[in-house]
Design an enzyme around this catalytic site. Structure first.
Site, PDB file in Angstrom:
ATOM      1  N   ARG A 100      32.433 -28.267 -13.270  1.00 37.80           N
ATOM      2  CA  ARG A 100      31.865 -27.774 -11.998  1.00 37.80           C
ATOM      3  C   ARG A 100      30.848 -26.710 -12.380  1.00 37.80           C
ATOM      4  O   ARG A 100      31.213 -25.647 -12.914  1.00 37.80           O
ATOM      5  CB  ARG A 100      32.957 -27.206 -11.099  1.00 37.80           C
ATOM      6  CG  ARG A 100      32.391 -26.432  -9.914  1.00 37.80           C
ATOM      7  CD  ARG A 100      33.395 -26.185  -8.817  1.00 37.80           C
ATOM      8  NE  ARG A 100      33.639 -27.397  -8.076  1.00 37.80           N
ATOM      9  CZ  ARG A 100      34.210 -27.438  -6.867  1.00 37.80           C
ATOM     10  NH1 ARG A 100      34.587 -26.335  -6.280  1.00 37.80           N
ATOM     11  NH2 ARG A 100      34.399 -28.586  -6.249  1.00 37.80           N
ATOM     12  N   HIS A 127      28.093 -34.266  -5.772  1.00 38.85           N
ATOM     13  CA  HIS A 127      29.556 -34.112  -5.786  1.00 38.85           C
ATOM     14  C   HIS A 127      30.152 -35.533  -5.721  1.00 38.85           C
ATOM     15  O   HIS A 127      30.781 -35.922  -4.730  1.00 38.85           O
ATOM     16  CB  HIS A 127      29.993 -33.274  -4.583  1.00 38.85           C
ATOM     17  CG  HIS A 127      31.347 -32.650  -4.719  1.00 38.85           C
ATOM     18  ND1 HIS A 127      32.149 -32.828  -5.832  1.00 38.85           N
ATOM     19  CD2 HIS A 127      32.065 -31.864  -3.866  1.00 38.85           C
ATOM     20  CE1 HIS A 127      33.281 -32.170  -5.657  1.00 38.85           C
ATOM     21  NE2 HIS A 127      33.258 -31.583  -4.486  1.00 38.85           N
ATOM     22  N   GLN A 130      33.969 -36.356  -4.967  1.00 38.25           N
ATOM     23  CA  GLN A 130      34.296 -36.060  -3.569  1.00 38.25           C
ATOM     24  C   GLN A 130      34.015 -37.274  -2.675  1.00 38.25           C
ATOM     25  O   GLN A 130      34.866 -37.713  -1.899  1.00 38.25           O
ATOM     26  CB  GLN A 130      33.449 -34.864  -3.097  1.00 38.25           C
ATOM     27  CG  GLN A 130      33.518 -34.614  -1.604  1.00 38.25           C
ATOM     28  CD  GLN A 130      34.846 -34.037  -1.166  1.00 38.25           C
ATOM     29  OE1 GLN A 130      35.292 -33.036  -1.712  1.00 38.25           O
ATOM     30  NE2 GLN A 130      35.489 -34.644  -0.181  1.00 38.25           N
ATOM     31  N   ASP A 221      29.640 -30.297   6.330  1.00 37.03           N
ATOM     32  CA  ASP A 221      29.976 -29.420   5.204  1.00 37.03           C
ATOM     33  C   ASP A 221      29.423 -28.034   5.548  1.00 37.03           C
ATOM     34  O   ASP A 221      28.682 -27.877   6.544  1.00 37.03           O
ATOM     35  CB  ASP A 221      29.341 -29.976   3.914  1.00 37.03           C
ATOM     36  CG  ASP A 221      29.706 -29.162   2.675  1.00 37.03           C
ATOM     37  OD1 ASP A 221      30.681 -28.381   2.715  1.00 37.03           O
ATOM     38  OD2 ASP A 221      29.000 -29.306   1.646  1.00 37.03           O
ATOM     39  N   CYS A 260      34.418 -32.159   3.671  1.00 34.98           N
ATOM     40  CA  CYS A 260      34.914 -32.109   2.288  1.00 34.98           C
ATOM     41  C   CYS A 260      35.816 -30.912   2.053  1.00 34.98           C
ATOM     42  O   CYS A 260      36.612 -30.915   1.125  1.00 34.98           O
ATOM     43  CB  CYS A 260      33.747 -32.106   1.317  1.00 34.98           C
ATOM     44  SG  CYS A 260      32.604 -30.744   1.586  1.00 34.98           S
ATOM     45  N   ARG A 288      41.492 -37.099  -2.966  1.00 37.02           N
ATOM     46  CA  ARG A 288      40.857 -36.577  -4.187  1.00 37.02           C
ATOM     47  C   ARG A 288      41.764 -36.854  -5.389  1.00 37.02           C
ATOM     48  O   ARG A 288      41.300 -37.239  -6.456  1.00 37.02           O
ATOM     49  CB  ARG A 288      40.602 -35.062  -4.081  1.00 37.02           C
ATOM     50  CG  ARG A 288      39.692 -34.615  -2.945  1.00 37.02           C
ATOM     51  CD  ARG A 288      38.261 -35.058  -3.132  1.00 37.02           C
ATOM     52  NE  ARG A 288      37.676 -34.598  -4.392  1.00 37.02           N
ATOM     53  CZ  ARG A 288      37.212 -33.370  -4.618  1.00 37.02           C
ATOM     54  NH1 ARG A 288      37.227 -32.466  -3.674  1.00 37.02           N
ATOM     55  NH2 ARG A 288      36.693 -33.040  -5.790  1.00 37.02           N
TER      56      ARG A 288
HETATM   57  N1   CP Z   1      35.900 -30.222  -1.589  1.00 38.41           N
HETATM   58  C1   CP Z   1      36.007 -29.506  -2.715  1.00 38.41           C
HETATM   59  O1   CP Z   1      35.395 -29.804  -3.743  1.00 38.41           O
HETATM   60  O2   CP Z   1      36.854 -28.436  -2.614  1.00 38.41           O
HETATM   61  P1   CP Z   1      37.033 -27.291  -3.702  1.00 38.41           P
HETATM   62  O3   CP Z   1      35.746 -26.513  -3.741  1.00 38.41           O
HETATM   63  O4   CP Z   1      38.190 -26.472  -3.234  1.00 38.41           O
HETATM   64  O5   CP Z   1      37.298 -27.943  -5.031  1.00 38.41           O
HETATM   65  N1  NVA Z   2      28.330 -27.898  -0.517  1.00 43.31           N
HETATM   66  C1  NVA Z   2      29.509 -27.156  -0.871  1.00 43.31           C
HETATM   67  C2  NVA Z   2      30.616 -28.084  -1.254  1.00 43.31           C
HETATM   68  C3  NVA Z   2      31.924 -27.427  -1.571  1.00 43.31           C
HETATM   69  C4  NVA Z   2      32.987 -28.386  -1.960  1.00 43.31           C
HETATM   70  C5  NVA Z   2      29.190 -26.206  -1.998  1.00 43.31           C
HETATM   71  O1  NVA Z   2      28.488 -26.591  -2.937  1.00 43.31           O
HETATM   72  O2  NVA Z   2      29.626 -25.066  -1.939  1.00 43.31           O
END
Ligand code: CP
Ligand code: NVA
Length: 305
Positions: A100, A127, A130, A221, A260, A288
């Site tokens: 990440r 992502h 997801q 989102d 998400c 997930r």
């Molecule tokens: N949706 C998602 O990726 O959640 P987190 O940021 O908690 O991993």
């Molecule tokens: N768009 C959001 C998704 C979180 C799972 C972010 O990048 O923070």
């Protein structure tokens, strides 16, 4: 598929196989408990996570393997030693890197310099894991993915880009309703559009909310993604018309509502909708786990490739 960096690595069959395997794993997880026996993955997280971290770690465990969490929020990756040296070290110990990251280029560097598969667990641009869980959830609730009409509302971000990529491969309709200059990445949209032509997908971006009719799925989102310090209050005025509330759900005709997560209740989605009968947000969260199990098995065990 050697890595999952963007979601463009798979064809339609690849997406459908992954969703199918995840459904089998969800139905009978014990049948797969030795699938990654003795294998391990490093989970490199430059940003916070609840769902992604927990489910990747559990996915390894459920398949007989092990996940090693490396919290890198203080800028260690590329700071303490170079990103390629991270990849070269970790490749000697683990079978997979799950990252990440702030920049998509970090994942590309890990993949180019390491010798094990790299999985995108969220970047600035994508992502992918997801949205695989999201389309699995759509299949569970609507019985199909091809031809499904999904409306995304709000900020065009990493999740939006990935919905376009997955929707294109699965032959879905994905319309992004975003304020002017807040749409998804143009290059990714165009690339997804090319793929979508093969599978009968329909992709679009608009700020015209009057066109929000006859959709099966509403998806939203956060209006401000991780790494952006803009306070939510500062963008509220621009984004409020795109909020998923009861009135919008009714006028859209949607059967299910998705997010998400994490959600900012009262901003991009109201309590009534999130806790209401059409919300499938916790099914997405649950899936997930199953999708990550399927993804790791596909990447790491030739039997499932
Ligand atoms: N949706 C998602 O990726 O959640 P987190 O940021 O908690 O991993
Ligand atoms: N768009 C959001 C998704 C979180 C799972 C972010 O990048 O923070």
């Amino acid at each position: 598929m050697q890595h999952l960096l963007t979601g463009f690595e798979l064809d339609q069959d690849g997406y459908l196989k992954l969703i199918g395997l995840a459904q089998s794993m969800k139905a009978d997880p014990k049948a797969y408990r030795d699938c990654l026996q003795g294998m391990s993955a490093a989970l490199l997280f430059e940003k916070p996570s609840l769902r992604t971290r927990t489910t990747f770690e559990l996915a390894m465990y459920n398949l007989g393997g092990h996940g090693v969490y490396l919290g890198l929020a203080k800028g260690e990756m590329g700071g303490r030693e170079t990103v390629p040296d991270y990849a070269r070290n970790l490749s000697r110990w683990v079978d997979c890197l799950v990252g990440r990251v702030f920049k998509q280029t970090t994942l590309e560097e890990l993949a180019a310099t390491g010798s094990v598969p790299v999985v995108n667990a969220l970047s600035d641009l994508y992502h992918p894991a997801q949205v695989m869980a999201d389309f699995m959830t759509i299949k569970e609730h609507l019985g199909k993915t091809a031809g499904v009409k999904l409306a995304y509302l709000g900020d065009g971000n990493n999740v939006t880009n990935s919905l376009l990529v997955a929707g294109a491969h699965l032959g879905a309709t994905v319309t992004c309703f975003c304020p002017l200059n807040c749409g998804p990445d143009v290059q990714i949209f165009n690339q997804a559009q090319e793929v979508g032509k093969r599978y009968g997908a329909k992709l679009d971006v608009t700020n015209d909310l009057s066109a929000l009719k006859d959709y099966d799925v509403l998806y939203t989102d956060t209006w401000v993604s991780m790494g952006d310090d803009t306070p939510l209050e500062a963008v509220k005025k621009v984004f409020l018309p795109y909020q998923i509330n009861d009135q919008l759900v009714q006028s859209s005709g949607a059967q299910i509502v998705m997010h998400c997560l994490p959600a900012h209740r009262g901003y991009e989605i109201t309590d009534e909708v999130m806790d209401g009968p059409k919300s499938v947000v916790f099914d997405e969260a649950e899936n997930r786990l199953h999708i990550h199990m399927a993804l790791l098995a596909t990447l790491l065990n030739p039997q499932y490739a």
